[in-house]
Design a protein around this motif. Structure first.
Motif, PDB file in Angstrom:
ATOM      1  N   PHE A 129       0.771  -1.086  -0.157  1.00  0.00           N
ATOM      2  CA  PHE A 129       0.028  -0.087   0.099  1.00  0.00           C
ATOM      3  C   PHE A 129       0.901   1.047  -0.021  1.00  0.00           C
ATOM      4  O   PHE A 129       0.600   2.320  -0.808  1.00  0.00           O
ATOM      5  N   TYR A 130       1.718   1.406   1.054  1.00  0.00           N
ATOM      6  CA  TYR A 130       2.630   2.622   0.955  1.00  0.00           C
ATOM      7  C   TYR A 130       3.695   2.496   0.039  1.00  0.00           C
ATOM      8  O   TYR A 130       3.823   3.735  -0.512  1.00  0.00           O
ATOM      9  N   ARG A 131       4.176   1.484  -0.610  1.00  0.00           N
ATOM     10  CA  ARG A 131       5.092   1.496  -1.675  1.00  0.00           C
ATOM     11  C   ARG A 131       4.303   1.866  -3.063  1.00  0.00           C
ATOM     12  O   ARG A 131       4.906   2.727  -3.833  1.00  0.00           O
ATOM     13  N   ALA A 132       3.287   1.718  -3.453  1.00  0.00           N
ATOM     14  CA  ALA A 132       2.493   2.146  -4.631  1.00  0.00           C
ATOM     15  C   ALA A 132       2.220   3.672  -4.180  1.00  0.00           C
ATOM     16  O   ALA A 132       2.437   4.272  -5.366  1.00  0.00           O
ATOM     17  N   ARG A 133       2.181   4.171  -3.198  1.00  0.00           N
ATOM     18  CA  ARG A 133       2.054   5.319  -2.989  1.00  0.00           C
ATOM     19  C   ARG A 133       3.308   6.364  -3.184  1.00  0.00           C
ATOM     20  O   ARG A 133       3.206   7.350  -3.830  1.00  0.00           O
ATOM     21  N   TYR A 134       4.178   5.771  -2.703  1.00  0.00           N
ATOM     22  CA  TYR A 134       5.635   6.525  -2.491  1.00  0.00           C
ATOM     23  C   TYR A 134       6.369   6.545  -3.760  1.00  0.00           C
ATOM     24  O   TYR A 134       7.034   7.527  -4.208  1.00  0.00           O
ATOM     25  N   VAL A 135       6.101   5.179  -4.505  1.00  0.00           N
ATOM     26  CA  VAL A 135       6.727   5.401  -5.877  1.00  0.00           C
ATOM     27  C   VAL A 135       6.274   6.461  -6.975  1.00  0.00           C
ATOM     28  O   VAL A 135       7.096   7.316  -7.619  1.00  0.00           O
ATOM     29  N   LYS A 136       5.204   6.665  -6.667  1.00  0.00           N
ATOM     30  CA  LYS A 136       4.465   7.513  -7.823  1.00  0.00           C
ATOM     31  C   LYS A 136       4.913   8.995  -7.208  1.00  0.00           C
ATOM     32  O   LYS A 136       5.177   9.759  -8.027  1.00  0.00           O
ATOM     33  N   GLU A 137       5.123   9.276  -5.871  1.00  0.00           N
ATOM     34  CA  GLU A 137       5.647  10.444  -5.570  1.00  0.00           C
ATOM     35  C   GLU A 137       6.830  10.432  -5.933  1.00  0.00           C
ATOM     36  O   GLU A 137       7.342  11.841  -6.263  1.00  0.00           O
ATOM     37  N   TYR A 138       7.817   9.707  -5.603  1.00  0.00           N
ATOM     38  CA  TYR A 138       9.041   9.883  -6.131  1.00  0.00           C
ATOM     39  C   TYR A 138       9.294  10.463  -7.303  1.00  0.00           C
ATOM     40  O   TYR A 138      10.314  11.017  -7.510  1.00  0.00           O
ATOM     41  N   GLU A 139       8.654   9.991  -8.419  1.00  0.00           N
ATOM     42  CA  GLU A 139       8.668  10.388  -9.600  1.00  0.00           C
ATOM     43  C   GLU A 139       8.687  12.081  -9.846  1.00  0.00           C
ATOM     44  O   GLU A 139       9.138  12.554 -10.917  1.00  0.00           O
ATOM     45  N   ASN A 140       7.954  12.495  -9.082  1.00  0.00           N
ATOM     46  CA  ASN A 140       7.773  13.982  -9.074  1.00  0.00           C
ATOM     47  C   ASN A 140       8.633  14.792  -8.145  1.00  0.00           C
ATOM     48  O   ASN A 140       8.384  15.928  -7.751  1.00  0.00           O
ATOM     49  N   GLN A 141       9.484  14.273  -7.341  1.00  0.00           N
ATOM     50  CA  GLN A 141      10.446  14.807  -6.210  1.00  0.00           C
ATOM     51  C   GLN A 141      11.690  14.740  -6.687  1.00  0.00           C
ATOM     52  O   GLN A 141      12.092  13.983  -7.489  1.00  0.00           O
ATOM     53  N   THR A 142      12.531  15.485  -6.036  1.00  0.00           N
ATOM     54  CA  THR A 142      14.185  15.414  -6.156  1.00  0.00           C
ATOM     55  C   THR A 142      14.953  14.966  -5.211  1.00  0.00           C
ATOM     56  O   THR A 142      14.498  14.920  -3.735  1.00  0.00           O
ATOM     57  N   GLU A 143      16.022  14.575  -5.444  1.00  0.00           N
ATOM     58  CA  GLU A 143      17.186  14.379  -4.352  1.00  0.00           C
ATOM     59  C   GLU A 143      17.597  15.526  -3.812  1.00  0.00           C
ATOM     60  O   GLU A 143      17.535  16.534  -4.459  1.00  0.00           O
ATOM     61  N   PRO A 144      18.358  15.433  -2.620  1.00  0.00           N
ATOM     62  CA  PRO A 144      18.857  16.618  -1.839  1.00  0.00           C
ATOM     63  C   PRO A 144      19.977  17.350  -2.721  1.00  0.00           C
ATOM     64  O   PRO A 144      20.839  16.339  -3.534  1.00  0.00           O
ATOM     65  N   GLU A 145      20.141  18.507  -2.586  1.00  0.00           N
ATOM     66  CA  GLU A 145      21.406  19.143  -3.413  1.00  0.00           C
ATOM     67  C   GLU A 145      22.216  19.743  -2.470  1.00  0.00           C
ATOM     68  O   GLU A 145      22.125  19.689  -1.245  1.00  0.00           O
ATOM     69  N   GLY A 146      23.518  19.943  -2.948  1.00  0.00           N
ATOM     70  CA  GLY A 146      24.596  20.627  -2.218  1.00  0.00           C
ATOM     71  C   GLY A 146      25.577  19.586  -1.930  1.00  0.00           C
ATOM     72  O   GLY A 146      25.608  18.423  -2.399  1.00  0.00           O
ATOM     73  N   ASP A 147      26.678  19.660  -1.203  1.00  0.00           N
ATOM     74  CA  ASP A 147      27.691  18.953  -0.872  1.00  0.00           C
ATOM     75  C   ASP A 147      27.416  18.287   0.319  1.00  0.00           C
ATOM     76  O   ASP A 147      27.262  18.689   1.587  1.00  0.00           O
ATOM     77  N   LYS A 148      27.424  16.956   0.371  1.00  0.00           N
ATOM     78  CA  LYS A 148      27.106  16.048   1.470  1.00  0.00           C
ATOM     79  C   LYS A 148      28.404  15.799   2.177  1.00  0.00           C
ATOM     80  O   LYS A 148      29.486  15.630   1.731  1.00  0.00           O
ATOM     81  N   ILE A 149      28.258  16.104   3.591  1.00  0.00           N
ATOM     82  CA  ILE A 149      29.269  15.860   4.497  1.00  0.00           C
ATOM     83  C   ILE A 149      29.515  14.430   4.952  1.00  0.00           C
ATOM     84  O   ILE A 149      28.651  13.740   5.267  1.00  0.00           O
ATOM     85  N   LYS A 150      30.588  14.009   4.649  1.00  0.00           N
ATOM     86  CA  LYS A 150      30.898  12.576   5.033  1.00  0.00           C
ATOM     87  C   LYS A 150      31.022  12.370   6.438  1.00  0.00           C
ATOM     88  O   LYS A 150      32.120  12.400   7.268  1.00  0.00           O
ATOM     89  N   LEU A 151      29.814  11.939   7.084  1.00  0.00           N
ATOM     90  CA  LEU A 151      29.688  11.551   8.575  1.00  0.00           C
ATOM     91  C   LEU A 151      29.505  10.139   8.741  1.00  0.00           C
ATOM     92  O   LEU A 151      28.412   9.772   8.199  1.00  0.00           O
ATOM     93  N   LYS A 152      30.128   9.382   9.716  1.00  0.00           N
ATOM     94  CA  LYS A 152      29.854   8.039   9.685  1.00  0.00           C
ATOM     95  C   LYS A 152      28.681   8.022  10.791  1.00  0.00           C
ATOM     96  O   LYS A 152      28.819   8.393  11.997  1.00  0.00           O
ATOM     97  N   ASN A 153      27.480   7.319  10.400  1.00  0.00           N
ATOM     98  CA  ASN A 153      26.347   7.458  11.537  1.00  0.00           C
ATOM     99  C   ASN A 153      26.490   6.114  12.439  1.00  0.00           C
ATOM    100  O   ASN A 153      26.844   5.032  11.761  1.00  0.00           O
ATOM    101  N   LYS A 154      26.488   6.480  13.675  1.00  0.00           N
ATOM    102  CA  LYS A 154      26.680   5.322  14.611  1.00  0.00           C
ATOM    103  C   LYS A 154      25.199   4.736  14.903  1.00  0.00           C
ATOM    104  O   LYS A 154      24.345   5.406  14.818  1.00  0.00           O
ATOM    105  N   LYS A 155      25.231   3.561  15.219  1.00  0.00           N
ATOM    106  CA  LYS A 155      24.168   2.659  15.251  1.00  0.00           C
ATOM    107  C   LYS A 155      23.428   3.285  16.714  1.00  0.00           C
ATOM    108  O   LYS A 155      24.116   3.600  17.641  1.00  0.00           O
ATOM    109  N   GLU A 156      21.984   3.477  16.604  1.00  0.00           N
ATOM    110  CA  GLU A 156      21.165   3.964  17.503  1.00  0.00           C
ATOM    111  C   GLU A 156      21.273   5.314  17.829  1.00  0.00           C
ATOM    112  O   GLU A 156      21.077   6.025  18.864  1.00  0.00           O
TER     113      GLU A 156
END
Length: 462
Positions: A129-156
């Motif tokens: 149900f959610y996948r059908a909804r979000y795949v349709k939305e994704y086609e009309n949205q964009t990925e983040p812009e700018g320079d991504k800062i490389k930081l390692k996410n720690k668990k939790e």
């Protein structure tokens, strides 16, 4: 709030006697993630934060590998499950499922008896149900812009409090692992990260991530933050040159939610909590004195100095643009609009606010003034937090012996991202923001762009 709902729902589902509650809790057969998801569903319903996290879990297909999810992600999955039931079978179905589950001591029997689906089929259906909804939305949205800062996410770990330095060469942020938090500075030139403060212990508990709250001194040579220790609010300043930390106890305050410096560094405007309500305070750093600017039941958040430190922009859920007396206590929405407070009115009985936005169903937050005098802020207009630009404009109001103008703000979206912007910060054309995507917290920096987008795609949530 969630803790209160937890107690009430336990009482409603399992009875008032503590022995019945203990017995039912042990034998209810309801996994913790489903129960916690239900609590969150009743407390928050469906908002931009839930929308963003569930969308990320579904689009990355991480939700298909349930055992690999963190505890927090499992709660979001449980929240999505109950929302699916409410949307497709009606909200009244939920108490019926809980009643059958209580009688049979088995949540799966509750699902099967009322929905005619076992748990496996229910899981498959709600994810589809959610996948059908979000795949349709994704086609009309964009990925983040700018320079991504490389930081390692720690668990939790949870990351928040992002602030970019005035010269754009550093960021400061908070890393919180089960309540153990660290204030860190990342040098974007050398890619070196320094921990300047840490406190609390790791414990499985309800986490308070409203502190510490950070801000750079306008000189860029110090990082200031408010934190809480042993029931006291402390104002701390870390000097980058001396690598020294000074602390000062702030009396008659329960909490500081956010703050901003004047351009000369002599004054601070902050949102502080006293007697359970958040108001605006003007703090003189040198004399260590504060002056309360607002005093009512409404929330006043995210303050920043604007217009040469003569005015303050902030977000609030107040309904009127006039402050003159304590309002009658009644239920009101938690959605915030953007206002500007002229500090010349600080001692007046009647205080008139300039209103940038007036949206009953949309929540606006984190406003900043740009170098050209216009403003940016975050809004959940389409169901996710995106950045918006507010330009001041005018139109002819009437003409007599002279032409009279009415001023207003023209608001337009600047981003249309797949997931929500959690926080953002702006200083001297340097822009940074934080979001949660692909099961990670991601920091981005860029030179601020004034471009606007023509179409903001509404999520199904909107």
């Amino acid at each position: 709030k969630s803790a209160v709902y937890h107690v009430l729902l336990k009482h409603m589902f399992y009875g008032g006697d503590w022995k019945d509650q203990l017995k039912s809790t042990v034998n209810s057969g309801m996994p913790a993630w489903i129960e916690e998801g239900l609590i969150n569903f009743f407390v928050e319903q469906w908002n931009e934060d839930v929308e963003s996290h569930v969308k990320d879990l579904v689009l990355t297909r991480k939700i298909d590998r349930f055992n690999d999810l963190t505890k927090e992600e499992k709660v979001y999955a449980g929240h999505a499950l109950w929302n699916y039931i409410a949307e497709n079978h009606g909200l009244a179905m939920i108490p019926n499922i809980l009643y059958v589950s209580r009688i049979t001591k088995n949540i799966e029997r509750g699902f099967y008896s009322l929905l005619n689906m076992d748990y496996t089929r229910l899981t498959r259906n709600y994810i589809a149900f959610y996948r059908a909804r979000y795949v349709k939305e994704y086609e009309n949205q964009t990925e983040p812009e700018g320079d991504k800062i490389k930081l390692k996410n720690k668990k939790e770990s949870v990351y928040y409090g992002l602030k970019i330095s005035p010269d754009g060469d550093k960021i400061a942020y908070v890393e919180n692992v089960l309540g153990r938090y660290k204030v860190k500075i990342r040098d974007l030139i050398t890619n070196k990260t320094t921990t300047i403060y840490k406190a609390e212990a790791k414990l499985e508990r309800i986490q308070d991530q409203s502190y510490p709250t950070l801000e750079w001194h306008p000189s860029g040579q110090a990082l200031a933050f408010f934190t809480e220790r042993k029931g006291e609010v402390k104002f701390c300043i870390y000097s980058l040159q001396d690598k020294a930390l000074t602390e000062k106890v702030m009396k008659q305050l329960e909490k500081v939610l956010s703050f901003g410096y004047a351009t000369d560094g002599k004054n601070i405007i902050f949102s502080g909590v006293t007697n359970g309500q958040s108001d605006l305070f003007l703090y003189d750093v040198l004399s260590n004195t504060k002056k309360q600017l607002t005093n009512d039941i409404y929330d006043d958040l995210n303050p920043q100095f604007v217009d040469g430190n003569e005015r303050v922009i902030f977000s609030s859920n107040r309904k009127s643009d006039t402050i003159f007396k304590a309002p009658d206590i009644h239920f009101f929405d938690t959605k915030n609009d953007i206002y500007i407070f002229d500090l010349k009115q600080a001692d007046r009985t009647y205080k008139y606010l300039e209103r940038l936005t007036n949206t009953e169903s949309e929540d606006e937050s984190n406003p900043y003034q740009l170098a050209d005098g216009n403003f940016i802020f975050l809004s959940e207009k389409n169901g996710l937090n995106n950045r918006f630009l507010a330009r001041k404009d005018s139109t002819i109001s009437f003409i007599d012996t002279a032409i009279h103008y009415r001023y207003y703000y023209d608001v337009a979206p600047q981003t249309n991202y797949v997931t929500s912007i959690i926080e953002h910060d702006y200083k001297k054309e340097h822009y940074s923001y934080l979001l949660y995507q692909n099961s990670q917290y991601k920091f981005f920096t860029e030179d601020y762009k004034k471009t606007e987008i023509e179409v903001l795609w509404n999520t199904t949530y909107r």
